[in-house]
Design a protein around this motif. Structure first.
Motif, short mmCIF file in Angstrom:
data_model
loop_
_atom_site.label_atom_id
_atom_site.label_comp_id
_atom_site.label_asym_id
_atom_site.label_seq_id
_atom_site.Cartn_x
_atom_site.Cartn_y
_atom_site.Cartn_z
N GLN A 139 0.87 -1.17 0.00
CA GLN A 139 0.00 0.00 0.00
C GLN A 139 0.92 1.23 0.00
OE1 GLN A 139 -3.56 -0.46 -0.06
NE2 GLN A 139 -2.81 -2.51 -0.50
N GLU A 140 0.46 2.33 0.52
CA GLU A 140 1.26 3.56 0.53
C GLU A 140 2.30 3.55 1.65
OE1 GLU A 140 -1.05 7.13 0.55
OE2 GLU A 140 -2.43 6.35 -0.96
N ASP A 141 3.42 4.21 1.40
CA ASP A 141 4.46 4.45 2.41
C ASP A 141 5.02 3.19 3.07
OD1 ASP A 141 4.29 7.22 1.97
OD2 ASP A 141 2.67 7.41 3.44
N GLY A 142 5.12 2.10 2.32
CA GLY A 142 5.72 0.87 2.85
C GLY A 142 4.77 -0.02 3.62
N ALA A 143 3.58 0.47 3.90
CA ALA A 143 2.58 -0.34 4.59
C ALA A 143 1.97 -1.33 3.59
CB ALA A 143 1.49 0.54 5.19
N GLY A 144 1.17 -2.24 4.10
CA GLY A 144 0.50 -3.19 3.21
C GLY A 144 -0.08 -4.35 3.98
N TYR A 145 -0.25 -5.44 3.26
CA TYR A 145 -0.84 -6.64 3.84
C TYR A 145 0.07 -7.84 3.57
CZ TYR A 145 -5.00 -3.73 3.85
OH TYR A 145 -5.89 -2.69 4.07
N VAL A 146 0.41 -8.57 4.64
CA VAL A 146 1.06 -9.86 4.49
C VAL A 146 -0.08 -10.87 4.44
CG1 VAL A 146 2.53 -11.61 5.56
CG2 VAL A 146 3.17 -9.18 5.68
N VAL A 147 -0.09 -11.69 3.38
CA VAL A 147 -1.17 -12.64 3.18
C VAL A 147 -0.61 -14.06 3.22
CG1 VAL A 147 -2.99 -13.42 1.62
CG2 VAL A 147 -2.45 -10.98 1.79
N LEU A 148 -1.11 -14.85 4.17
CA LEU A 148 -0.78 -16.26 4.25
C LEU A 148 -1.91 -17.01 3.57
CD1 LEU A 148 0.28 -16.47 8.01
CD2 LEU A 148 1.74 -16.13 6.05
N GLY A 184 -8.44 -21.28 2.80
CA GLY A 184 -8.30 -20.45 3.98
C GLY A 184 -7.23 -19.40 3.78
N GLY A 185 -7.22 -18.42 4.65
CA GLY A 185 -6.20 -17.39 4.56
C GLY A 185 -6.14 -16.53 5.80
N ILE A 186 -4.98 -15.92 5.97
CA ILE A 186 -4.77 -14.97 7.07
C ILE A 186 -4.20 -13.71 6.44
CG2 ILE A 186 -3.55 -14.53 9.23
CD1 ILE A 186 -3.32 -17.66 9.49
N ARG A 187 -4.80 -12.58 6.75
CA ARG A 187 -4.37 -11.30 6.19
C ARG A 187 -3.96 -10.39 7.34
NH1 ARG A 187 -8.00 -7.11 2.66
NH2 ARG A 187 -6.26 -5.90 1.85
N LEU A 188 -2.71 -9.96 7.30
CA LEU A 188 -2.15 -9.13 8.36
C LEU A 188 -1.87 -7.73 7.81
CD1 LEU A 188 0.27 -11.98 9.06
CD2 LEU A 188 -1.40 -11.28 10.73
N SER A 189 -2.52 -6.74 8.37
CA SER A 189 -2.24 -5.36 8.01
C SER A 189 -0.96 -4.96 8.73
CB SER A 189 -3.41 -4.47 8.44
OG SER A 189 -3.10 -3.11 8.18
N VAL A 190 0.06 -4.52 7.96
CA VAL A 190 1.35 -4.18 8.56
C VAL A 190 1.75 -2.76 8.20
CG1 VAL A 190 2.17 -6.58 8.63
CG2 VAL A 190 2.67 -5.17 6.63
N GLU A 191 2.47 -2.16 9.14
CA GLU A 191 3.01 -0.81 8.93
C GLU A 191 4.19 -0.85 7.97
OE1 GLU A 191 3.37 2.72 12.00
OE2 GLU A 191 4.86 1.15 12.37
N ALA A 192 4.95 -1.96 8.01
CA ALA A 192 6.09 -2.18 7.12
C ALA A 192 6.32 -3.68 7.04
CB ALA A 192 7.34 -1.48 7.66
N LEU A 193 6.88 -4.15 5.94
CA LEU A 193 7.15 -5.57 5.75
C LEU A 193 8.36 -5.99 6.57
CD1 LEU A 193 6.50 -8.22 4.32
CD2 LEU A 193 7.99 -7.48 2.45
N GLU A 194 8.14 -6.94 7.49
CA GLU A 194 9.23 -7.52 8.27
C GLU A 194 8.77 -8.92 8.71
OE1 GLU A 194 12.09 -6.68 12.15
OE2 GLU A 194 10.61 -5.18 11.57
N VAL A 195 9.32 -9.93 8.04
CA VAL A 195 8.93 -11.32 8.28
C VAL A 195 10.21 -12.12 8.53
CG1 VAL A 195 7.76 -13.36 7.34
CG2 VAL A 195 6.96 -11.06 6.74
N THR A 196 10.16 -13.02 9.52
CA THR A 196 11.30 -13.91 9.77
C THR A 196 10.82 -15.35 9.81
OG1 THR A 196 11.11 -13.66 12.17
CG2 THR A 196 12.66 -12.21 11.07
N LEU A 197 11.73 -16.24 9.42
CA LEU A 197 11.50 -17.68 9.48
C LEU A 197 12.74 -18.28 10.11
CD1 LEU A 197 9.73 -20.14 8.68
CD2 LEU A 197 11.02 -20.21 6.54
#
Length: 158
Positions: free
Chosen positions: A111-120, A126-139
């Motif tokens: 989305q705008e300014d680095g924000a967006g949705y992480v979608v599993l 099924g699905g999980i949608r996470l509204s995030v301020e910035a993308l940061e995911v770890t495994l």
């Protein structure tokens, strides 16, 4: 100078981070077919963190397992999404302790300014949608690998 080859890698637990879409594609490929009980999801709203404890198929070890004639492996891993503002899901009943979910992919809808949705995206629509301020995911792998109980490589053939 020669590029590194996959075969040159060493046996070590994964600890990957994704801060952009290209990183997330790699992380998604390694998280594909990870399975987890619905009750192994946790959203820590005050910390703005969403975490899953998954049983990840070790895609990175598949060629070696086939070449050496040994069984395929899984490993328990933490999949953590930070900067989470809101969580929504579809086809997920968290109160059903017997519900086992399987990750098909982890994607990002910017989305705008680095924000967006992480979608599993999960198997079975099924699905999980996470509204995030910035993308940061770890495994991160948190146990030693173990032989996959099914003894089979996951397949998506119909």
């Amino acid at each position: 100078m020669q590029d590194a080859r996959f075969e040159d890698g060493r046996e070590a637990p994964l600890n990957l981070g994704a801060l952009d879409d290209e990183d997330l594609k790699v992380l998604s490929a390694l998280a594909q077919d990870a399975i987890f009980p619905a009750n192994e999801m946790k959203w820590l709203a005050k910390e703005r963190r969403f975490a899953l404890l998954v049983n990840r198929f070790r895609w990175e070890d598949l060629q070696a397992a086939e070449r050496l004639g040994r069984r395929v492996e899984r490993v328990q891993s933490l999949l953590v999404i930070d900067n989470v503002l809101k969580v929504a899901s579809q086809g997920v009943e968290r109160s059903d302790e017997d519900m086992i979910l399987s990750i098909l992919s982890v994607g990002f809808e910017p989305q705008e300014d680095g924000a967006g949705y992480v979608v599993l995206t999960l198997a079975g629509d099924g699905g999980i949608r996470l509204s995030v301020e910035a993308l940061e995911v770890t495994l991160k792998d948190v146990t030693r690998p173990y032989l996959a109980p099914s003894k089979h490589t996951p397949s998506h053939d119909d």
